[in-house]
Design a protein around this motif. Structure first.
Motif, PDB file in Angstrom:
ATOM      1  N   ALA A  20       0.820  -1.218   0.000  1.00  0.00           N
ATOM      2  CA  ALA A  20       0.000   0.000   0.000  1.00  0.00           C
ATOM      3  C   ALA A  20       0.849   1.261   0.000  1.00  0.00           C
ATOM      4  O   ALA A  20       0.312   2.358  -0.038  1.00  0.00           O
ATOM      5  CB  ALA A  20      -0.892  -0.001   1.230  1.00  0.00           C
ATOM      6  N   ILE A  21       2.163   1.092   0.049  1.00  0.00           N
ATOM      7  CA  ILE A  21       3.048   2.247   0.246  1.00  0.00           C
ATOM      8  C   ILE A  21       3.693   2.668  -1.074  1.00  0.00           C
ATOM      9  O   ILE A  21       4.477   1.910  -1.652  1.00  0.00           O
ATOM     10  CB  ILE A  21       4.157   1.888   1.258  1.00  0.00           C
ATOM     11  N   PRO A  22       3.401   3.867  -1.555  1.00  0.00           N
ATOM     12  CA  PRO A  22       4.081   4.327  -2.776  1.00  0.00           C
ATOM     13  C   PRO A  22       5.576   4.445  -2.530  1.00  0.00           C
ATOM     14  O   PRO A  22       6.005   4.879  -1.463  1.00  0.00           O
ATOM     15  CB  PRO A  22       3.475   5.711  -3.031  1.00  0.00           C
TER      16      PRO A  22
ATOM     17  N   HIS B 218      -0.161   8.410  -7.679  1.00  0.00           N
ATOM     18  CA  HIS B 218      -1.286   8.347  -6.744  1.00  0.00           C
ATOM     19  C   HIS B 218      -2.575   7.870  -7.383  1.00  0.00           C
ATOM     20  O   HIS B 218      -3.443   7.325  -6.704  1.00  0.00           O
ATOM     21  CB  HIS B 218      -1.439   9.694  -6.039  1.00  0.00           C
ATOM     22  N   GLU B 219      -2.704   8.053  -8.673  1.00  0.00           N
ATOM     23  CA  GLU B 219      -3.854   7.474  -9.353  1.00  0.00           C
ATOM     24  C   GLU B 219      -3.770   5.947  -9.248  1.00  0.00           C
ATOM     25  O   GLU B 219      -4.760   5.283  -8.919  1.00  0.00           O
ATOM     26  CB  GLU B 219      -3.867   7.907 -10.822  1.00  0.00           C
TER      27      GLU B 219
ATOM     28  N   ALA C  63      -2.037   4.309  -7.037  1.00  0.00           N
ATOM     29  CA  ALA C  63      -2.126   3.932  -5.616  1.00  0.00           C
ATOM     30  C   ALA C  63      -3.592   3.781  -5.206  1.00  0.00           C
ATOM     31  O   ALA C  63      -3.965   2.831  -4.507  1.00  0.00           O
ATOM     32  CB  ALA C  63      -1.429   4.974  -4.747  1.00  0.00           C
ATOM     33  N   LEU C  64      -4.411   4.702  -5.667  1.00  0.00           N
ATOM     34  CA  LEU C  64      -5.852   4.639  -5.372  1.00  0.00           C
ATOM     35  C   LEU C  64      -6.462   3.376  -5.977  1.00  0.00           C
ATOM     36  O   LEU C  64      -7.288   2.704  -5.353  1.00  0.00           O
ATOM     37  CB  LEU C  64      -6.543   5.890  -5.939  1.00  0.00           C
ATOM     38  N   ALA C  65      -6.016   3.050  -7.199  1.00  0.00           N
ATOM     39  CA  ALA C  65      -6.531   1.852  -7.873  1.00  0.00           C
ATOM     40  C   ALA C  65      -6.117   0.591  -7.119  1.00  0.00           C
ATOM     41  O   ALA C  65      -6.945  -0.293  -6.877  1.00  0.00           O
ATOM     42  CB  ALA C  65      -6.017   1.809  -9.315  1.00  0.00           C
TER      43      ALA C  65
ATOM     44  N   GLU D 129      -5.092   0.285  -3.955  1.00  0.00           N
ATOM     45  CA  GLU D 129      -5.664   0.244  -2.595  1.00  0.00           C
ATOM     46  C   GLU D 129      -7.124  -0.188  -2.638  1.00  0.00           C
ATOM     47  O   GLU D 129      -7.589  -0.889  -1.749  1.00  0.00           O
ATOM     48  CB  GLU D 129      -5.540   1.633  -1.965  1.00  0.00           C
ATOM     49  N   ASN D 130      -7.841   0.223  -3.683  1.00  0.00           N
ATOM     50  CA  ASN D 130      -9.272  -0.066  -3.741  1.00  0.00           C
ATOM     51  C   ASN D 130      -9.632  -1.159  -4.730  1.00  0.00           C
ATOM     52  O   ASN D 130     -10.791  -1.319  -5.092  1.00  0.00           O
ATOM     53  CB  ASN D 130     -10.047   1.228  -4.017  1.00  0.00           C
TER      54      ASN D 130
ATOM     55  N   LEU E 131      -9.281  -1.630  -7.947  1.00  0.00           N
ATOM     56  CA  LEU E 131      -9.962  -1.290  -9.197  1.00  0.00           C
ATOM     57  C   LEU E 131      -9.342  -2.102 -10.335  1.00  0.00           C
ATOM     58  O   LEU E 131      -8.169  -2.454 -10.301  1.00  0.00           O
ATOM     59  CB  LEU E 131      -9.844   0.205  -9.490  1.00  0.00           C
TER      60      LEU E 131
ATOM     61  N   GLN F 237     -11.640  -0.136 -15.083  1.00  0.00           N
ATOM     62  CA  GLN F 237     -12.095   1.011 -14.288  1.00  0.00           C
ATOM     63  C   GLN F 237     -11.115   2.178 -14.361  1.00  0.00           C
ATOM     64  O   GLN F 237     -11.502   3.334 -14.322  1.00  0.00           O
ATOM     65  CB  GLN F 237     -12.316   0.583 -12.831  1.00  0.00           C
ATOM     66  N   VAL F 238      -9.828   1.851 -14.467  1.00  0.00           N
ATOM     67  CA  VAL F 238      -8.851   2.928 -14.662  1.00  0.00           C
ATOM     68  C   VAL F 238      -8.966   3.460 -16.097  1.00  0.00           C
ATOM     69  O   VAL F 238      -8.949   4.662 -16.335  1.00  0.00           O
ATOM     70  CB  VAL F 238      -7.415   2.447 -14.373  1.00  0.00           C
TER      71      VAL F 238
ATOM     72  N   HIS G 149      -6.025  13.581 -11.511  1.00  0.00           N
ATOM     73  CA  HIS G 149      -6.406  12.250 -12.006  1.00  0.00           C
ATOM     74  C   HIS G 149      -6.720  11.266 -10.896  1.00  0.00           C
ATOM     75  O   HIS G 149      -7.476  10.328 -11.093  1.00  0.00           O
ATOM     76  CB  HIS G 149      -5.348  11.728 -12.976  1.00  0.00           C
ATOM     77  N   GLU G 150      -6.151  11.477  -9.730  1.00  0.00           N
ATOM     78  CA  GLU G 150      -6.539  10.633  -8.598  1.00  0.00           C
ATOM     79  C   GLU G 150      -8.022  10.885  -8.290  1.00  0.00           C
ATOM     80  O   GLU G 150      -8.793   9.942  -8.105  1.00  0.00           O
ATOM     81  CB  GLU G 150      -5.667  10.979  -7.390  1.00  0.00           C
TER      82      GLU G 150
ATOM     83  N   LEU H  55     -10.302   9.432 -11.006  1.00  0.00           N
ATOM     84  CA  LEU H  55     -10.516   7.992 -10.822  1.00  0.00           C
ATOM     85  C   LEU H  55     -11.559   7.751  -9.731  1.00  0.00           C
ATOM     86  O   LEU H  55     -12.430   6.882  -9.871  1.00  0.00           O
ATOM     87  CB  LEU H  55      -9.183   7.321 -10.444  1.00  0.00           C
TER      88      LEU H  55
ATOM     89  N   ASN I 260     -15.320   6.183 -10.526  1.00  0.00           N
ATOM     90  CA  ASN I 260     -15.629   4.872  -9.959  1.00  0.00           C
ATOM     91  C   ASN I 260     -16.390   4.953  -8.640  1.00  0.00           C
ATOM     92  O   ASN I 260     -16.492   3.971  -7.910  1.00  0.00           O
ATOM     93  CB  ASN I 260     -14.349   4.053  -9.821  1.00  0.00           C
TER      94      ASN I 260
ATOM     95  N   THR J 185      -5.835   5.617   1.213  1.00  0.00           N
ATOM     96  CA  THR J 185      -4.737   5.425   0.260  1.00  0.00           C
ATOM     97  C   THR J 185      -3.523   6.228   0.729  1.00  0.00           C
ATOM     98  O   THR J 185      -3.633   7.410   1.010  1.00  0.00           O
ATOM     99  CB  THR J 185      -5.178   5.898  -1.141  1.00  0.00           C
ATOM    100  N   VAL J 186      -2.382   5.562   0.832  1.00  0.00           N
ATOM    101  CA  VAL J 186      -1.177   6.231   1.331  1.00  0.00           C
ATOM    102  C   VAL J 186      -0.630   7.161   0.246  1.00  0.00           C
ATOM    103  O   VAL J 186      -0.505   6.769  -0.914  1.00  0.00           O
ATOM    104  CB  VAL J 186      -0.101   5.200   1.730  1.00  0.00           C
TER     105      VAL J 186
END
Lengths: 452, 452
Positions: free
Chosen positions: A343-345, A415-416, A418-420, A422-423, A425, A429-430, B415-416, B419, B423, B433-434
């Protein structure tokens, strides 16, 4: 003896965030802050922030040196590192002011001095003059962070053989700089000193730069570095480092000719700071040089916890920060959560930037797709190299499992993804998300649409 | 007469993408491209790309002018717009090359000349010398784009009163530049010419800059502009523009004193290009100056479609591009999809950047939260103003309905949120999200965590 619900030893991103969150949750909290740093820890004082301040100057300097590329008549005098340091110090003072404000609001008491255990509930705070006091914590958090690792055969001398801490104090631009270690720190300093005019060589013992990342990404960064005339040697081990007549001779394993340079930066890693903590007095167990914790960030002593670099792992400020919040909840609410590595960028603010999230290697059930050169009009008008994007996707579900980007703005674009990740997706969906034109982020959409 | 499955009139982002996608789906396709542009349309030739090329030069120039801020001794000679234009032309040639490559691969036939309807299935292609030919399309796509709007009392003269097209050809940096229209185009040119040394005033008839955006965001941009000494007048209507003795006198409604400037840029909007298309010959209906389409992007004549600026709406390249793909599917597979406005990121590449997605106004069931100044260490070390972030959230579900960012890297960071909006992710899903440290994207996390 002053007594607190929680005593936090070390005020870096992990300890500070835990302290403030604990205070919000109703606890009385003290932070013990060693005098070699201010609150903010390595990140603020000797890590992320001073390097980013210098890297920003490097960006400005790079533009000024490349005016022709943009159709401009620009010029730049040689960089005065002494002057840059005053700028960095001004920045860090501003950051310390921001933190002092937050700490004040949070009503966390700060004790300056070196913290060590006197017993499982007592922390001794020692001053340089030999005086000391002891405070008591119902619970205790160890968040003393990490320090740079020395090579046994090449002790830091601050002049020819430097740690990253020392490099931040350096005021000479060496003609030739050799950097041992091709991780994020080594790559950021390579960008910095290359931009400032040094002839830079990066030596990495493992097969690729950024060895924790996917090898294709490491090679993409290597190519980008080489295109700028930064020399990269991978799979090469250093055997001997000798200072002779103001120069440094570096011998490599299995290579006859030594490199002779003016300065060597050792960036081979960091290790938890546990010496002198007197962990024995509290009965806290260590494992492979780090404080051993369970999935609730709890040590073997139930009321003692550890967070951030001191407990090993990825050693990133933002990981410690989020973990600090989680820890506070674990301590107050009895939950048992901690941060998954995936989960860590992971970011390197080199030029080009590199950023990754989630999976970084192919494995069972994971498919990957690489675009070494993503076509994007924005990179043309920006006069930067096209980006490298690699995506990892779960074979069955098409869920995005990870991604890595080498290129302009990668550390924001990640971060886009990362959101995908983490959740959970999916690629679809992206892919259906509209990406603005002309942005670098459009590279993510391109890679998703081309995924085969 | 040559005959194709589909004839596309206009090769901008919408037409080109539709053409290539139709070809991938097995159709024979021709594009008719007017000679005043190359393939790529306004975006490539007179819009997004040349402005971004110039804005990149402006960024480099700004750094060079502000060396002191970074502790550097930099200098910059006055900008030579003639020289910049050659750089822009080189960039655009490279971009045209990229597109030519794609078109070649896609086997789309390109006809150069002015396209107009001869009948509902026939397109006449006219040359400047009066010659012409006619081709036939089983289906036809109208994608002729848009053009700049003139003020009725101030015709463009290309020297003192300029359209954005003309401004891109301009080679003089005016001492005083007045920009009428505070939309994205006006704001980007304000940044450009202010950076190059002009005294810039932006005049917007509506109450805030970027009038389609949330007013708080518009005011945040105004404050940022004013802090840089760009003058902003909102809620002010222009009454009269007169060229006198090499200067331009601009009178405003209800204000006695006129402004006297060297150049006026009119950026009050764009309108669909439908004149001379001879839509009557095909029986295609227009509505409020745009080709009228249904939710499948189909005109009243079932085999004729329209995509992009010519059918009105948001008039953004990336919207046309995605709509072009959707249109191709509608035409081949009989689907009926089109792009919702809420799915389209809105971007202005001014300094600071502005980017929005989804909801931009409070309304029933939507709650908003504004952080006018997001504390972030990265803005300190980068020496940029802290960001403005506003979030819109569905009250019941906590789903992120939209967001708007004013600040460094906003056009990538958006873009984060795009997304998330696309969605239907909740605040909590974004918040867990980290975010990497120290990035500008961390501002999104901060705003989410502070949301009240």
């Amino acid at each position: 003896m002053q007594s607190f619900d929680v005593v936090v030893i070390g005020g870096g991103p992990g300890g500070m965030t835990a302290a403030m969150t604990l205070n919000q949750l109703g606890k009385t909290v003290a932070i013990v802050q060693a005098e070699h740093d201010s609150i903010g820890g390595v990140c603020l004082n000797r890590g992320c922030m001073p390097t980013k301040s210098l890297l920003k100057a490097a960006t400005a300097y790079r533009y000024a040196k490349q005016g022709d590329k943009y159709g401009l008549n620009l010029s730049a005098e040689k960089v005065d590192l002494q002057r840059l340091r005053t700028i960095v110090d001004t920045d860090l003072d501003a950051l310390r002011g921001m933190i002092a404000g937050m700490m004040g609001q949070a009503q966390v008491e700060v004790f300056y001095g070196f913290g060590s255990f006197q017993s499982a509930h007592e922390v001794m705070i020692s001053q340089a003059d030999g005086s000391s006091q002891v405070i008591r914590g119902e619970q205790i958090v160890i968040s003393t962070g990490s320090e740079t690792v020395e090579l046994p055969f090449a002790p830091f001398d601050g002049q020819h053989i430097l740690s990253s801490d020392q490099m931040l104090q350096n005021t000479e631009i060496p003609e030739k700089l050799l950097i041992i270690g091709g991780g994020a720190i080594g790559c950021e300093f390579a960008t910095l000193y290359h931009t400032f005019g040094s002839e830079v060589t990066v030596v990495e013992a493992l097969p690729t730069l950024l060895p924790r990342e996917d090898q294709e990404a490491g090679r993409a960064l290597q190519q980008a570095f080489e295109a700028q005339n930064i020399t990269v040697k991978t799979g090469v081990k250093v055997e001997q480092i000798k200072v002779e007549g103001g120069k440094v001779r570096v011998k490599f394993d299995g290579i006859d000719t030594a490199e002779v340079v003016d300065m060597v930066l050792i960036g081979v890693g960091r290790r938890p700071i546990i010496d002198n903590l007197n962990l024995d007095a509290a009965g806290v167990v260590i494992e492979r040089g780090a404080v051993k914790v369970n999935s609730a960030m709890q040590t073997n002593v139930p009321h003692i916890y550890a967070v951030g670099d001191v407990s090993g792992g990825v050693m990133l400020a933002h990981a410690a920060e989020v973990a600090g919040q989680m820890l506070a909840k674990n301590m107050v609410e009895g939950t048992s959560v901690s941060l998954a590595d995936g989960a860590i960028p992971r970011v390197a603010f080199s030029h080009p930037e590199v950023a990754g999230i989630g999976a970084s290697k192919e494995s069972d059930g994971i498919r990957s797709f690489t675009m070494s050169v993503v076509p994007n009009g924005r990179s043309v008008v920006d006069k930067v190299a096209p980006a490298f994007v690699k995506l990892f996707v779960e074979e069955e579900s098409s869920v995005v499992a990870g991604g890595i980007i080498v290129g302009e703005a990668a550390t924001e674009m990640i971060h886009e993804l990362a959101l995908a990740v983490e959740n959970r997706l999916t690629l679809e969906q992206v892919g259906k998300t509209v990406h603005a034109h002309p942005t670098h982020s459009a590279n993510v959409a391109t890679a998703v649409h081309m995924f085969r």
